[in-house]
Design an enzyme around this catalytic site. Structure first.
Site, PDB file in Angstrom:
ATOM      1  N   SER A   9       0.870  -1.179   0.000  1.00 64.43           N
ATOM      2  CA  SER A   9       0.000   0.000   0.000  1.00 64.43           C
ATOM      3  C   SER A   9       0.902   1.221   0.000  1.00 64.43           C
ATOM      4  O   SER A   9       2.063   1.149   0.394  1.00 64.43           O
ATOM      5  CB  SER A   9      -0.917   0.014   1.235  1.00 64.43           C
ATOM      6  OG  SER A   9      -0.138   0.147   2.403  1.00 64.43           O
ATOM      7  N   THR A  10       0.390   2.340  -0.443  1.00 63.15           N
ATOM      8  CA  THR A  10       1.204   3.562  -0.533  1.00 63.15           C
ATOM      9  C   THR A  10       1.791   3.929   0.814  1.00 63.15           C
ATOM     10  O   THR A  10       2.964   4.281   0.943  1.00 63.15           O
ATOM     11  CB  THR A  10       0.349   4.727  -1.058  1.00 63.15           C
ATOM     12  OG1 THR A  10      -0.220   4.340  -2.307  1.00 63.15           O
ATOM     13  CG2 THR A  10       1.184   5.972  -1.261  1.00 63.15           C
TER      14      THR A  10
END
Length: 503
Positions: A9-10
């Protein structure tokens, strides 16, 4: 065939350094071959199982295409322990070996225990990251910083300083929208007219779009940020991330509003004055009734009439009276969904229009009353502001006196009459409560006086328009606009009694 699953995930990429390339390289090295099937979920949270490539891999496992899966770490499969165990059990039932680069987990009670412990730790770490992130945002907001770029039209966001700065081109459009909506002589009919004008003149939206919609104009008119502060921590969105994975409406989590005392306010540059914003909110309450589609017959008081008894609005009808059609206002509702059928009031438009217009003219023809009202309002406001300041100082003195008495009880070694001191504390508490009530009442009065000043400006705008046409034959649209500017609602008690409520 060996399957390799990687996910990032970012947020995790920034915090933990779990890059996709690094995971892929480590997994391929573990596989010892380049002949692998890759499953990559880029930008998906490990909190949920509904991820495109994870679902594709599970499908391939069920169809027997994969006999071994390599993953960098258990938390790449899932962040929650329960989900990790579900996936692991699902794969093992199909005879698929699950191997992790970052640790070996034998198919034994000890290995399963260690696997569970790793999962629990992973879930704990995720919760701590979330807690720290939320705490950091609240801390910045309490310091007056803007923690999130909401892409508010009229502003740009300085991420380095966590501040909103005015975008002058967009701010001009915002001012135009408020002016066009609140100006009694505006040629635009409500939000639809403003949106149509912005589209026709080629003004781009915040996202660069060419078409303006009524709802976008409405959102701008309702956004209190333009008055100089941005509300943060207003809505609770916890769990809403799962909505994009929830397929049914029943499972979707709704955004809720937090208690007002939990809201945080951050100062931003002012684009719209508070008085004009408040006036726009009053007009918004009436906009649905004020800017309705034109009918064949013209009704001067359209959208302003309401029956005081049943609460129904009065609408215009062309009523057959012994072969002659006469325009009437009525509260009778014939639709199936009407909550109240009405009291059966029918009033001739000609009679009610004349009664209301005569009263409006009486008000507009007496400017000396308006000047006197302005002077009284200005004097009253000055007094109340001074009184509020005095009460604030008195409340602070009372609080300090009570604190001194409490400190005296807790720190003094001398023999004290505790009952007498407690009585003094109770007396100060009562005094503070009374002062606080006085402060609240005066503050409400001050707001009312400010509202009167706003109303005065509205009245002056209507008066200017009235005197332009006073000596001429006044067009129906101008007369209707003057009335709509001054009158908030006309309450009909019966055929003979009506009450005009002004802004």
């Amino acid at each position: 065939m060996i399957g390799i699953y990687v996910r990032v995930s970012t947020q995790e990429q920034a915090i933990s350094g779990y890059s996709l390339d690094a995971q892929l390289d480590a997994c391929i090295e573990k596989a010892g071959t380049q002949e692998v099937m890759k499953y990559v979920d880029d930008g998906y949270s490990g909190e949920f199982l509904e991820r495109p490539d994870l679902e594709r891999m599970r499908k391939d496992v069920r169809e027997g295409l994969i006999d071994k899966i390599i993953c960098y770490d258990p938390d790449r499969l899932a962040r929650k322990l329960m989900n990790q165990l579900i996936i692991d059990e699902e794969f093992r039932r199909k005879g698929v070996e699950v191997v992790f680069v970052n640790g070996e987990y034998a198919a034994s009670p000890e290995g399963r225990l260690f696997f569970s412990l790793r999962g629990a730790i992973s879930e704990f770490e995720k919760a701590k990251i979330k807690e720290r992130t939320m705490s950091g945002r609240k801390g910045k907001a309490k310091k007056g910083k803007v923690v999130k770029n909401d892409h508010v039209y009229g502003y740009d966001f300085d991420s380095d300083k966590s501040e909103m700065i005015i975008n002058e081109k967009e701010a001009e459009v915002v001012r135009f929208i408020f002016d066009a909506f609140t100006d009694p002589i505006s040629k635009f009919r409500g939000m639809n007219g403003i949106a149509k004008h912005l589209t026709e003149t080629g003004v781009p939206t915040k996202k660069g779009g060419a078409v303006w919609h009524r709802q976008v104009v409405r959102q701008i008119l309702m956004n209190e940020t333009y008055t100089g502060f941005k509300i943060q921590n207003r809505y609770n969105t916890e769990g809403m991330l799962a909505n994009k994975y929830n397929r049914s409406k029943e499972d979707k989590i709704k955004m809720t509003e937090r208690p007002r005392e939990e809201w945080l306010y951050s100062p931003v540059p002012v684009i719209i004055e508070k008085e004009q914003f408040d006036h726009a909110q009053e007009l918004l309450k009436q906009s649905r009734r004020r800017f309705t589609k034109k009918s064949t017959n013209q009704y001067l008081l359209s959208g302003l009439l309401r029956c005081e008894t049943c609460g129904n609005t009065l609408t215009g009808v062309n009523r057959n009276n012994w072969g002659t059609f006469v325009l009437h206002y009525t509260d009778v509702k014939n639709t199936a969904g009407a909550k109240h059928k009405g009291c059966g009031i029918y009033i001739k438009c000609e009679e009610l229009d004349k009664h209301v217009w005569d009263q409006i003219q009486t008000l507009l023809n007496n400017p000396e009353q308006i000047n006197a009202f302005q002077e009284v309002a200005a004097t009253s406001e000055s007094f109340e502001e001074k009184e509020l300041k005095r009460l604030t100082e008195e409340i602070e003195r009372t609080k300090k006196g009570r604190k001194r008495l409490i400190t005296l009880i807790t720190l003094s070694d001398e023999d004290l009459d505790l009952n007498e001191i407690k009585d003094q504390i109770r007396t100060l508490q009562t005094k503070e409560k009374n002062l606080q009530e006085q402060y609240t009442n005066l503050q409400a009065q001050l707001e009312a006086e400010k509202k009167k000043e706003t109303n005065l400006e509205i009245l002056k705008q209507a008066m200017d328009l009235y005197f332009v046409y006073k000596e001429k034959e006044m067009p129906f649209e101008i007369k209707q606009r003057i009335i709509a500017t001054i009158v908030k609602e006309i309450r009909v008690h019966d055929k003979e009694t009506v009450e005009i409520i002004t802004f």
